[in-house]
Design a protein around this motif. Structure first.
Motif, mmCIF file in Angstrom:
data_model
loop_
_atom_site.group_PDB
_atom_site.id
_atom_site.type_symbol
_atom_site.label_atom_id
_atom_site.label_comp_id
_atom_site.label_asym_id
_atom_site.label_seq_id
_atom_site.Cartn_x
_atom_site.Cartn_y
_atom_site.Cartn_z
ATOM 1 N N GLU A 127 0.707 -0.931 0.055
ATOM 2 C CA GLU A 127 -0.103 0.049 0.129
ATOM 3 C C GLU A 127 0.818 1.284 0.139
ATOM 4 O O GLU A 127 1.920 1.107 0.630
ATOM 5 C CB GLU A 127 -0.844 0.056 1.389
ATOM 6 N N GLU A 128 0.408 2.369 -0.682
ATOM 7 C CA GLU A 128 1.545 3.557 -0.990
ATOM 8 C C GLU A 128 2.026 4.065 0.292
ATOM 9 O O GLU A 128 3.102 4.166 0.256
ATOM 10 C CB GLU A 128 0.659 4.511 -1.819
ATOM 11 N N THR A 129 1.098 4.339 1.265
ATOM 12 C CA THR A 129 1.549 4.899 2.532
ATOM 13 C C THR A 129 2.754 3.811 3.279
ATOM 14 O O THR A 129 3.715 4.485 3.626
ATOM 15 C CB THR A 129 0.621 5.014 3.587
ATOM 16 N N LEU A 130 2.508 2.649 3.384
ATOM 17 C CA LEU A 130 3.362 1.724 3.753
ATOM 18 C C LEU A 130 4.543 1.836 2.877
ATOM 19 O O LEU A 130 5.771 1.845 3.618
ATOM 20 C CB LEU A 130 2.820 0.362 3.904
ATOM 21 N N TYR A 131 4.602 1.623 1.846
ATOM 22 C CA TYR A 131 5.795 1.742 0.878
ATOM 23 C C TYR A 131 6.340 2.884 1.029
ATOM 24 O O TYR A 131 7.916 2.771 1.341
ATOM 25 C CB TYR A 131 5.231 1.839 -0.591
ATOM 26 N N GLU A 132 5.839 4.203 1.178
ATOM 27 C CA GLU A 132 6.705 5.623 1.440
ATOM 28 C C GLU A 132 7.309 5.295 2.814
ATOM 29 O O GLU A 132 8.496 5.946 3.006
ATOM 30 C CB GLU A 132 5.890 6.631 1.525
ATOM 31 N N ASN A 133 6.790 4.562 3.877
ATOM 32 C CA ASN A 133 7.261 4.652 5.218
ATOM 33 C C ASN A 133 8.558 3.897 5.291
ATOM 34 O O ASN A 133 9.496 3.868 5.702
ATOM 35 C CB ASN A 133 6.320 4.088 6.186
ATOM 36 N N VAL A 134 8.440 2.663 4.489
ATOM 37 C CA VAL A 134 9.653 1.668 4.239
ATOM 38 C C VAL A 134 10.678 2.428 3.708
ATOM 39 O O VAL A 134 11.842 2.027 4.124
ATOM 40 C CB VAL A 134 9.247 0.247 3.714
ATOM 41 N N PHE A 186 5.445 2.477 11.923
ATOM 42 C CA PHE A 186 6.933 2.200 12.212
ATOM 43 C C PHE A 186 7.227 0.770 12.331
ATOM 44 O O PHE A 186 8.035 0.193 11.682
ATOM 45 C CB PHE A 186 7.551 2.754 13.251
ATOM 46 N N HIS A 187 6.495 0.030 13.111
ATOM 47 C CA HIS A 187 6.482 -1.293 13.287
ATOM 48 C C HIS A 187 6.226 -2.229 11.978
ATOM 49 O O HIS A 187 6.933 -3.127 11.752
ATOM 50 C CB HIS A 187 5.790 -1.690 14.408
ATOM 51 N N GLU A 188 5.233 -1.880 10.997
ATOM 52 C CA GLU A 188 4.979 -2.401 10.086
ATOM 53 C C GLU A 188 6.235 -2.326 9.010
ATOM 54 O O GLU A 188 6.303 -3.149 8.502
ATOM 55 C CB GLU A 188 3.633 -2.138 9.566
ATOM 56 N N SER A 189 6.514 -1.290 8.951
ATOM 57 C CA SER A 189 7.566 -0.780 8.031
ATOM 58 C C SER A 189 8.992 -1.845 8.444
ATOM 59 O O SER A 189 9.609 -2.163 7.566
ATOM 60 C CB SER A 189 7.853 0.640 8.131
ATOM 61 N N LEU A 190 9.206 -1.694 9.714
ATOM 62 C CA LEU A 190 10.381 -2.433 10.158
ATOM 63 C C LEU A 190 10.190 -3.804 9.959
ATOM 64 O O LEU A 190 11.257 -4.724 9.612
ATOM 65 C CB LEU A 190 10.599 -2.075 11.619
#
Length: 423
Positions: free
Chosen positions: A176-183, A202-206
């Motif tokens: 998902e775009e927001t998660l991609y950008e955070n990663v 944060f934790h999802e990205s990590l």
């Protein structure tokens, strides 16, 4: 310095169109030399090749040109004896095709990049300008082709460093775009990743980052076969002895019993068989001379000192060879000595100054980190200052960061945390 020449060394000095025609034999590694000879064996009914390997004691079967081909082919024999997976470099070579690499030029650049990818799967950045000069292209063109490796398997291969290999792998994920950008944000700020712990996702990205391959070629490293060196270096009372790994060389036998050697077909095949023998001997002669020249340039290294600057062109000039030929001769080949098994390419260190090699810089950096204050580890900037003072040269901090990452050394802040956990 006194060099003792092994009695098994060939005296052939021949270098002609014969060797150029059999260049794959020079380029092949010892562990796949038998496979390289397969096409020659298939096309010549008078050749029998016995493996020199101490592991595979098999013979290639002759192909009878006058009867129906045998059901058991040479390829079948090799396949039956080979249980190992494809190597990293075989896997990459097979992917250098259109549409990703549509032109001969883009493919040549890609093959050169592969030659400079280390066992962990990272592209050695120092080679970028060398590739550009060798192929007479712009550095930007090499960088452009290197970026296309983001779409190759294994994911992340060909990246310059940890951040880039993670970015390569991120491109292939459907997030998902927001998660991609955070990663992506975490990857780009990896040194200060803990400061983002209150950020959304944060934790999802990590969690996504933790599933990335590091190093990118880790699957291949676990399956890596034992390296077979081409050259042995032995310290002896009289000096240093250079010896080739003759035990692994295939033996070519020519069988002409009962044949009319004046027949055009027979005479042609006998000539080709003799050329094959000459090519193997010239491979030995070339590698042996390379071993001698490495000792001449790097004599102190074999007694504990650092590698000195050594250019490929210098060796090529001394041997009276084309640099591209010598480059092929050393690619993927190793030297065994008291300091371990070392890739021949490692002896051709990039010179930072006239008498200083990047290998010497790296060794000193490792020494600094090894004996640093565990309470206050050295930052990259401090490492830079120490190195500039020691060698009286000017460098940039990102070069030190790159060297540190090549050895998988954590940043100073991360090392401080590790020291705290350890002590």
């Amino acid at each position: 310095m006194k060099l003792r020449v092994s009695g098994t060394q060939t005296t052939k000095q021949k270098f002609s169109s014969t060797l150029r025609g059999w260049l794959p034999i020079l380029q092949a590694n010892l562990d796949n030399l038998m496979e390289t000879l397969e096409p020659f064996v298939q096309e010549n009914p008078f050749i029998t090749v016995t493996s020199g390997s101490e592991v595979v004691e098999k013979k290639f079967e002759k192909k009878n040109f006058f009867q129906e081909a045998s059901k058991t082919s040479v390829s079948g024999t090799i396949e039956a004896l080979t249980l190992d997976k494809k190597s990293l470099f075989q896997t990459l070579h097979e992917q250098i095709n259109p549409p990703l690499f549509p032109t001969e030029k883009s493919q040549r650049i890609a093959y050169e990049i592969i030659e400079n990818i280390n066992a962990e799967g990272y592209f050695e950045a120092d080679a970028l300008h060398e590739i550009a000069q060798k192929l007479h292209v712009k550095s930007e063109e090499v960088e452009k082709i290197q970026q296309r490796f983001a779409y190759l398997e294994p994911l992340g291969v060909g990246a310059l460093d940890l951040k880039e290999t993670f970015l390569f792998q991120l491109q292939e994920l459907s997030l998902e775009e927001t998660l991609y950008e955070n990663v992506e944000k975490l990857i780009l700020n990896f040194e200060s990743i803990e400061s983002f712990n209150k950020e959304p996702l944060f934790h999802e990205s990590l969690s996504v980052i933790k599933h990335f391959r590091n190093p990118p070629a880790i699957d291949f490293m676990e399956e890596t076969k034992e390296v077979i060196p081409d050259i042995f270096i032995y310290p002896v009372d009289e000096g240093i002895e250079v010896r080739l790994n003759d035990a692994y060389y295939p033996e070519v036998m020519i069988d002409t019993e009962g044949l009319d050697e004046n027949h055009s077909f027979v005479s042609q095949k006998i000539k080709e068989a003799k050329d094959l023998v000459d090519a193997l001997e010239m491979r030995k002669a070339t590698l042996y001379k390379i071993g001698l020249m490495i000792i001449e340039y790097q004599y102190d290294f074999f007694f504990g000192k650092a590698i000195k600057p050594m250019k490929l062109k210098d060796l090529a000039d001394d041997l009276g060879r084309n640099p591209s030929t010598i480059s092929r001769a050393i690619a993927g080949k190793y030297l065994s000595c008291s300091r371990g098994i070392i890739p021949l390419k490692q002896f051709f260190a990039t010179a930072l100054e006239e008498d200083i090699s990047n290998s010497a810089i790296k060794e000193y950096m490792l020494e600094l980190v090894k004996y640093e204050n565990k309470i206050k580890p050295l930052s990259d900037l401090k490492l830079l200052e120490c190195i500039e003072t020691k060698f009286n040269i000017k460098m940039v901090r990102r070069t030190i960061t790159k060297y540190r990452q090549q050895f998988n050394i954590a940043s100073s802040s991360e090392r401080k945390k590790l020291y705290t956990l350890t002590y």
